[in-house]
Design an enzyme around this catalytic site. Structure first.
Site, PDB file in Angstrom:
ATOM      1  N   SER A   1       2.851   0.078  -1.160  1.00 43.07           N
ATOM      2  CA  SER A   1       1.485  -0.309  -0.842  1.00 43.07           C
ATOM      3  C   SER A   1       0.548   0.871  -1.097  1.00 43.07           C
ATOM      4  CB  SER A   1       1.411  -0.815   0.604  1.00 43.07           C
ATOM      5  OG  SER A   1       0.211  -1.507   0.839  1.00 43.07           O
TER       6      SER A   1
ATOM      7  N   GLU B   1       3.418 -11.319  -2.097  1.00 39.22           N
ATOM      8  CA  GLU B   1       2.551 -10.282  -1.526  1.00 39.22           C
ATOM      9  C   GLU B   1       1.740 -10.857  -0.364  1.00 39.22           C
ATOM     10  OE1 GLU B   1       2.932  -7.252  -2.029  1.00 39.22           O
ATOM     11  OE2 GLU B   1       3.696  -6.953  -4.061  1.00 39.22           O
TER      12      GLU B   1
ATOM     13  N   HIS C   1       4.567  -9.094   1.182  1.00 38.74           N
ATOM     14  CA  HIS C   1       4.302  -7.668   1.138  1.00 38.74           C
ATOM     15  C   HIS C   1       5.125  -6.933   2.191  1.00 38.74           C
ATOM     16  CE1 HIS C   1       1.802  -4.322  -0.133  1.00 38.74           C
ATOM     17  NE2 HIS C   1       1.418  -4.061   1.103  1.00 38.74           N
TER      18      HIS C   1
END
Length: 472
Positions: free
Chosen positions: A215, A338, A390
């Site tokens: 990230s 995600e 994610h």
């Protein structure tokens, strides 16, 4: 509070008696195999089943007072061993949201510029490959003390792991008049410099360092690849679901500072901010980032690395076009969904998937070793069922499916065979600069991509439908 706890919060290190409240406390105990001598002084870690852990080692002085918005300053040397058996203070003062996938604790204290070293055995002097991990959190939250970032499995497989803390949000990234820009990037470089100068004492090889992150941490890898001052400090990079639309351009960095002042009423200057407490600055940051409170809006990643023209010469878009990023092997990829369940696939493509794809394309076009992946295994946990969201890939890469919080987001029986495969590829990449024969390089001829499912497979050009939009 115990005497040991008091020592952890009040250690003073010269230079105007600036507080360096780290997790390391002075000890007079006789040296043991757990003690390693760094360039700044000896540190004592803890022996574990897979090796040794040294937690909360200071790589810079506490950024308080005159140092709050300054470049990181080296700690003053110490003589007695520091007891580095607990994680040090974190820059995070509150989590990114009420519920986060990755458990990342908030630990109070000023000495936030610390790092953790996990090593199989520092006495081996084996010059093992090194993985330096930069945590995510949108550049405004997160920490290096998560159980998902423990280096145990990498140690088992002959890799030294270093996880680093750094300044976040306003303190790390806001353009502040009278202060150097991209202070968190300077923190990353200071930590990497510490690794270069000290990791051999922990059994690592300073010439075999791979920088990795997820990230915002994946964005950090890309930003460092475009930072001349970081050249030579690492030889390869891994960006997992990286925020690769950053570094922002210079105009965005300047606009964020102007927005901060308009929204909060406080000038973005050293004079106005340096004497504020960390929670005061956190409150101002929250006001800056609040959505829907007035007609003003700001990008959720406005507080991030930006092209300042000095430390970082070019924005992400410029880096991709110019080819000015470091010519080093890069492993890059993303999860299938995600933020899809929460924000929709368009946001995921805009923030993460599309930028990662562009970087893979531009890097491969220059003939630099590149590997692209998509993590598509879906969680079986009730709240996340059917989603490859994610952060889900992180415990697989670290081979820590039994870590705290994993089953809550992945389900009761995440496939160990998949973790074995992903972790093995990462170990191979960190060790040899190549994830192994089962994973072909990404090239513009075939665009072969690893699909991390159960079982894994390699697909030819799986993102052909998205390419016109992603490369636009």
């Amino acid at each position: 509070m115990s005497a040991g706890q008091i020592g952890r919060r009040t250690l003073l290190l010269g230079a105007g008696a600036l507080a360096l409240a780290t997790a390391c406390a002075p000890s007079r105990a006789t040296p043991t195999p757990e003690t390693v001598t760094t360039t700044l002084g000896p540190v004592r870690g803890v022996r574990r089943e897979t090796g040794f852990a040294y937690l909360g080692i200071p790589y810079a002085q506490a950024p308080v007072g005159e140092l709050r918005f300054a470049a990181p300053a080296a700690p003053v040397r110490w003589q007695e061993a520091l007891d580095c058996t607990e994680y040090g203070p974190t820059a995070q003062r509150k989590p990114l949201s009420e519920v986060t996938a990755i458990p990342e604790p908030t630990i109070p204290g000023d000495g936030i510029l610390n790092l953790n070293v996990f090593t199989p055995d520092p006495s081996r002097r084996a010059k093992l490959p090194v993985l330096v991990w930069i945590h995510g959190g949108g550049f405004v939250a997160g920490c290096s003390a998560s159980p998902w970032y423990d280096g145990a499995s990498f140690n088992r497989d002959g890799v030294v792991v270093v996880s680093i803390g750094y300044r976040l949000g306003v303190e790390g990234f806001l353009h502040v008049e009278g202060a150097p820009d991209n202070r968190a990037v300077l923190d990353w470089i200071a930590a990497l410099t510490w690794v270069r100068d000290n990791i051999e004492a922990f059994g690592g090889d300073p010439d075999r360092v791979t920088v990795a992150g997820q990230s915002a941490g994946g964005g950090a890898v890309w930003a460092l690849m475009g930072t001349p001052a970081a050249k030579g400090l690492f030889r390869a990079g891994i960006s997992a679901s990286g925020a690769l639309s950053q570094p922002n351009d210079r105009a965005t960095g300047q606009a964020a500072a102007e927005f901060f002042t308009r929204r909060t009423g406080v000038p973005a200057t050293v004079a106005a901010l340096k004497d504020m407490g960390s929670m005061q600055i956190q409150d101002l940051q929250d006001k800056m980032r609040a959505q829907g409170v007035d007609s003003l809006t700001i990008s959720p990643l406005a507080l991030a690395p930006f092209a300042d023209g000095e430390l970082i010469p070019q924005s992400s878009a410029e880096l991709s076009k110019s080819g000015a990023a470091m010519d080093i092997p890069l492993l890059v990829g993303f999860t299938r969904d995600e933020f899809g369940a929460a924000l929709g696939p368009g946001v995921s493509d805009l923030l993460l998937r599309g930028p990662s794809y562009r970087v893979a394309e531009s890097h491969a076009a220059r003939g630099i070793p590149t590997w692209l992946y998509e993590f598509s295994w879906a969680s079986t946990a009730a709240e996340y069922s059917g989603s490859s969201f994610h952060c889900l890939d992180v415990p697989f890469a670290f081979d820590l499916l039994n870590a705290q919080g994993v089953t809550a987001v992945a389900g009761a029986n995440p496939p160990q065979a998949l973790a074995d495969a992903i972790h093995r590829a990462w170990v191979s990449f960190v060790t040899d600069g190549d994830p192994g024969s089962n994973w072909p390089r990404y090239s513009l001829d075939t665009r072969q991509t690893m699909i991390w499912s159960d079982p894994p497979s390699v697909a030819n050009d799986p993102f052909a439908p998205q390419r016109p939009l992603w490369l636009a």
